[in-house]
Design a protein around this motif. Structure first.
Motif, short mmCIF file in Angstrom:
data_model
loop_
_atom_site.label_atom_id
_atom_site.label_comp_id
_atom_site.label_asym_id
_atom_site.label_seq_id
_atom_site.Cartn_x
_atom_site.Cartn_y
_atom_site.Cartn_z
N LEU A 152 21.91 61.02 -25.47
CA LEU A 152 23.01 61.81 -24.93
C LEU A 152 23.54 62.78 -25.99
O LEU A 152 23.41 62.53 -27.20
CB LEU A 152 24.16 60.89 -24.49
N SER A 161 16.75 63.33 -16.76
CA SER A 161 17.81 62.95 -15.83
C SER A 161 17.38 63.01 -14.38
O SER A 161 18.13 62.65 -13.50
CB SER A 161 18.99 63.91 -15.99
N ARG A 162 16.19 63.48 -14.11
CA ARG A 162 15.84 63.75 -12.72
C ARG A 162 14.79 62.79 -12.20
O ARG A 162 13.91 63.14 -11.44
CB ARG A 162 15.40 65.21 -12.54
N GLU A 208 15.53 59.29 -10.85
CA GLU A 208 16.20 58.08 -10.40
C GLU A 208 15.39 57.48 -9.25
O GLU A 208 15.02 58.17 -8.30
CB GLU A 208 17.62 58.40 -9.92
N PRO A 219 12.25 67.00 1.54
CA PRO A 219 12.25 67.24 0.09
C PRO A 219 13.28 66.38 -0.62
O PRO A 219 14.30 66.04 -0.05
CB PRO A 219 12.65 68.72 -0.02
N PRO A 227 15.49 65.93 -4.39
CA PRO A 227 15.87 66.72 -5.57
C PRO A 227 15.26 66.22 -6.87
O PRO A 227 15.42 66.84 -7.91
CB PRO A 227 17.40 66.57 -5.60
N PRO A 250 22.70 58.96 0.48
CA PRO A 250 22.77 60.24 -0.26
C PRO A 250 22.97 60.07 -1.77
O PRO A 250 22.83 61.03 -2.51
CB PRO A 250 23.96 60.97 0.38
N SER A 251 23.26 58.84 -2.23
CA SER A 251 23.37 58.63 -3.67
C SER A 251 22.01 58.46 -4.33
O SER A 251 21.92 58.49 -5.56
CB SER A 251 24.23 57.39 -3.96
N PRO A 269 18.60 60.03 -3.02
CA PRO A 269 17.83 60.69 -1.97
C PRO A 269 16.34 60.81 -2.31
O PRO A 269 15.85 61.88 -2.63
CB PRO A 269 18.50 62.06 -1.86
N SER A 285 8.28 71.52 0.84
CA SER A 285 8.60 71.70 -0.57
C SER A 285 7.38 71.21 -1.36
O SER A 285 6.78 70.21 -1.01
CB SER A 285 9.83 70.85 -0.91
N MET A 293 18.20 68.70 4.51
CA MET A 293 18.92 67.89 3.53
C MET A 293 20.34 67.64 4.03
O MET A 293 20.90 68.45 4.75
CB MET A 293 18.95 68.61 2.18
N ASN A 294 20.87 66.51 3.63
CA ASN A 294 22.13 66.03 4.12
C ASN A 294 23.20 66.27 3.04
O ASN A 294 23.12 65.71 1.96
CB ASN A 294 21.96 64.53 4.40
N SER A 299 24.02 63.26 -12.10
CA SER A 299 24.00 62.79 -10.72
C SER A 299 25.24 61.96 -10.41
O SER A 299 25.76 62.01 -9.30
CB SER A 299 22.72 62.02 -10.43
N GLN A 345 28.01 64.55 -9.82
CA GLN A 345 27.66 65.25 -8.58
C GLN A 345 28.02 64.39 -7.39
O GLN A 345 28.58 64.86 -6.40
CB GLN A 345 26.14 65.49 -8.52
N PHE A 346 27.65 63.12 -7.46
CA PHE A 346 27.92 62.22 -6.34
C PHE A 346 29.42 62.08 -6.13
O PHE A 346 29.90 62.07 -5.00
CB PHE A 346 27.26 60.85 -6.58
N ALA A 382 29.58 63.54 -2.76
CA ALA A 382 29.09 62.39 -1.98
C ALA A 382 27.58 62.47 -1.75
O ALA A 382 27.06 61.88 -0.80
CB ALA A 382 29.84 62.24 -0.65
N CYS A 383 26.88 63.22 -2.59
CA CYS A 383 25.42 63.23 -2.53
C CYS A 383 24.87 63.67 -3.88
O CYS A 383 25.60 64.21 -4.71
CB CYS A 383 24.92 64.17 -1.42
N VAL A 384 23.60 63.41 -4.08
CA VAL A 384 22.91 63.87 -5.28
C VAL A 384 21.99 65.01 -4.87
O VAL A 384 21.27 64.89 -3.87
CB VAL A 384 22.10 62.72 -5.93
N PHE A 385 22.06 66.11 -5.57
CA PHE A 385 21.19 67.25 -5.25
C PHE A 385 20.67 67.83 -6.56
O PHE A 385 21.03 67.35 -7.65
CB PHE A 385 21.96 68.30 -4.44
N ARG A 386 19.80 68.83 -6.47
CA ARG A 386 19.34 69.49 -7.68
C ARG A 386 20.23 70.71 -7.90
O ARG A 386 20.22 71.62 -7.06
CB ARG A 386 17.88 69.90 -7.56
N PRO A 433 14.19 72.23 -4.56
CA PRO A 433 14.22 72.22 -3.09
C PRO A 433 15.60 71.99 -2.49
O PRO A 433 15.71 72.04 -1.27
CB PRO A 433 13.27 71.08 -2.74
N SER A 434 16.63 71.69 -3.31
CA SER A 434 17.98 71.66 -2.72
C SER A 434 18.34 73.11 -2.38
O SER A 434 17.91 74.04 -3.07
CB SER A 434 18.98 71.08 -3.72
N ASP A 484 27.17 62.28 -20.52
CA ASP A 484 26.33 62.02 -19.35
C ASP A 484 24.99 62.74 -19.41
O ASP A 484 24.07 62.39 -18.67
CB ASP A 484 27.06 62.47 -18.07
N LEU A 485 24.89 63.77 -20.24
CA LEU A 485 23.65 64.56 -20.28
C LEU A 485 22.99 64.45 -21.65
O LEU A 485 23.66 64.20 -22.66
CB LEU A 485 23.94 66.03 -19.97
N GLU A 487 19.82 68.97 -22.78
CA GLU A 487 20.41 69.55 -21.56
C GLU A 487 21.72 70.29 -21.87
O GLU A 487 21.95 71.40 -21.39
CB GLU A 487 20.67 68.45 -20.53
#
Lengths: 396, 396
Positions: free
Chosen positions: A110, A197-198, A200, A215, A217, A229-230, A232, A323, B1-2, B38, B41-42, B46-50, B68-69, B108-109, B113
């Motif tokens: 980190l 980080s990508r 999970e 697709p 993320p 959604p936590s 995906p 995707s 995507m949701n 993530s 973001q969550f 309430a979701c994880v995306f790119r 693809p997000s 966190d990163l 990053e």
């Protein structure tokens, strides 16, 4: 506590790894490398502990142990410290020169962790130490390959029980849960070590039917919507339907190393297009197994796979549909995603004893994903498969 | 995507969270917070995306989506970008002033990053954005508490099946594997989201007999040697013996949030000392449930627990024997280890709607670990237990 790096039978192996790291440090001009991540600790010690490893060009490596990890009393070159701020004083006392260029793991730790460690060396230039460690880890020792072969064997044994795990009416997730149990009983540690980080994921990816075209993320080759959604990715909890495929890409970590293996099943029947694409995946693997010899540019593997998919008229479905992933494989070892990445812009030559997972996959809309993934070792004569298991589309 | 943050029923909830984050930003003097992890973001979507979320004091938050997000066409304040380097141009175009103080997630990163993101704001001061986000997340909204209550209910339902999972002659690991399956079938996502580098674990910790006294290098309250030096924590694979205890502290993540619950079983019989220590753990919880009201210094909880263990003559066994944890509890939410840490030097006052897991545990040499852990919400009248399940030592 068990410290494998102290066991006589591991000493030559550990020494070999240090030689590889030192060679990379020399190339990068690093005269002190301080290792803190569990991945690189495991590489250099065959165990995870609380503490740090100091690698320098000329002296024996030093293990700094933070309680409850401790240095056994008779250990040369080990010291118990309570915080990393004690390291510079120890080095001074032992007559180490102030390092000119210190390597810290920029890609493994980190920002706050690196900031703390940087402050230990106010007079030194601080550079990235992740790259030399990754470069060393990219070429496996015989011992490491044996560990990965062991993983492949356990994973294959688990995959042989997949069809027996299936019951009519199951969801993709229910099937995954039964396969997870089989893997765990076979010795899978249940923890995915991955870089960045990508990535999970729980214990693997099971995708079936339409969900193959959702697709994700994350940086995985295939997607899937997941059930929440936590997280995906992977199985979405829908019932496995006749005429669809189920692709399993489960965790292959049994001993600190990993193998990566994908096989595909179907329920009752499957379309001709899906069969054709699956056979194309197998043909691509046969071709890559042949051309992947030391010296081959890695991009050649990617390009040849893309060409072969194109020749079969399957480009639109190759490595995803809505995707697309931009790689067809990746290095693997302690982490799921190691060097090299098998993609168009990686012109690096293959080297003997690289271990790579190749996963030419297709997404067939309304049917699911098809294809095969194997973990390979690069030999002088092409690829050796470490994940030996039937590759045909199999009926659930 | 949701994208839950676009759903009307979630809008008020998401807006509330942004208000909390903005208040913390104001305290820290941060006028632009760029969120990429993530976890955060969550929290904010309430979701994880790119992609990334930009939070500023006066304008609506912006979601930067990386394929693809993608940003749905009718989304106000969302933009599709291909790399974070496109963010400053977007901000300039929309008339944002150059931020004076930019917050990035130092805790966190990865270092690499943050280094990349720092370069987007060459004229700004870059400060830690993890702390304000953690501070906001520390006090839960009603919605979040409801999610954690849901977790506790699922976890309790899973724990009610533990005894049925046991068969005579099983190892700790075999029992764990059956409980993992029960958890997964109950909806456990199978992924542990935790902060920092020292929290590697699979789906939980099961420790039995002598293994309770094996220290682990990780930041968990209890140790265990694990079955492999690459993951030295938890079950060690030995057969569960009559007269020993089995402590289960399994994953409670079912919906992006988590509950943390420990219960203890025994095989055939258990020593009086173990029974006494287990009852002491329960008494400590009863006492802390009473004194833990808003305004109570958190250190009081720790000190009171230590006092009560001492009064029973159990100090030597409290929170470990050969190696001791220096906390008796921790905040919990999206991550297993959130603020506050319940330890002697945390004099911060408790606040309403903090959620904390309290785990006063004992290690009894040759017998195993005993004690109870519950996840609580701080209310005006003391703690509300979110993990309601019988606390007595139970027979396997």
């Amino acid at each position: 506590m068990n410290y494998p790096f102290l066991q006589s039978e591991m000493k030559a192996e550990i020494a070999l790894r240090f030689e590889k790291v030192r060679a990379e440090m020399a190339t990068a001009g690093i005269d002190a490398l301080l290792v803190a991540s569990s991945t690189n600790q495991f590489y250099l010690s065959a165990c995870v502990f609380r503490g740090y490893i100091l690698v320098t060009p000329d002296r024996d490596p030093v293990w700094f142990m933070v309680p409850p990890s401790y240095a056994p009393e008779d250990t040369l070159n080990a010291a118990t410290i309570h915080k990393p701020e004690m390291i510079p004083g120890w080095m001074l006392e032992k007559g180490y020169p102030v390092p000119v260029k210190v390597g810290l793991e920029f890609d493994d730790l980190l920002y706050s962790e690196i900031t703390r460690l940087k402050a230990l060396f106010p007079e030194s230039e601080i550079v990235d130490g992740s790259k030399p460690l990754r470069a060393a880890r990219m070429i496996k020792t015989d011992y490491e390959i044996e560990k990965m072969r062991e993983d492949g064997m356990h994973q294959a044994r688990s995959y042989s029980k997949v069809a027996a795990c299936f019951q009519s009416g199951m969801t993709d997730l229910e099937l995954q849960i039964e396969v997870e149990r089989v893997l765990r009983l076979e010795g899978c540690l249940g923890y995915l070590r991955a870089a960045g980080s990508r990535m999970e994921l729980n214990l693997g990816s099971v995708i079936s039917g339409e969900n193959a075209d959702a697709p994700s993320p994350y940086d995985f080759a295939m997607g899937g919507a997941g059930v929440d959604p936590s997280l995906p990715v992977g199985a979405d909890g829908t019932t496995i339907k006749p005429g669809t495929t189920v692709m399993l890409d489960m965790n292959g970590g049994f001993n600190g190393y990993q193998s990566d293996m994908t096989r595909t099943w179907y329920l009752e029947s499957v379309s001709e297009l899906a069969r054709k694409a699956h056979e194309c995946s197998r043909s691509i693997l046969r071709e890559l197994e042949r051309i992947a010899i030391p010296g081959t540019p890695i991009s050649n593997l990617y390009n040849r796979a893309v060409e072969m998919a194109e020749a079969e008229g399957l480009s639109e479905l190759f490595m995803g549909h809505r995707s697309k992933a931009k790689f067809i494989g990746h290095g693997i070892g302690i982490e799921l995603n190691e060097q090299p990445v098998v993609m168009a812009r990686n012109h690096q030559p293959l080297q003997k004893n690289m271990t790579i997972a190749l996963e030419p996959k297709f997404v067939i809309p309304h049917v699911g994903a098809v294809g095969v993934e194997n973990t390979y070792r690069v030999t002088d004569h092409g690829l050796e498969n470490l994940t030996v298991f039937p590759e045909e589309l199999q009926e659930l």
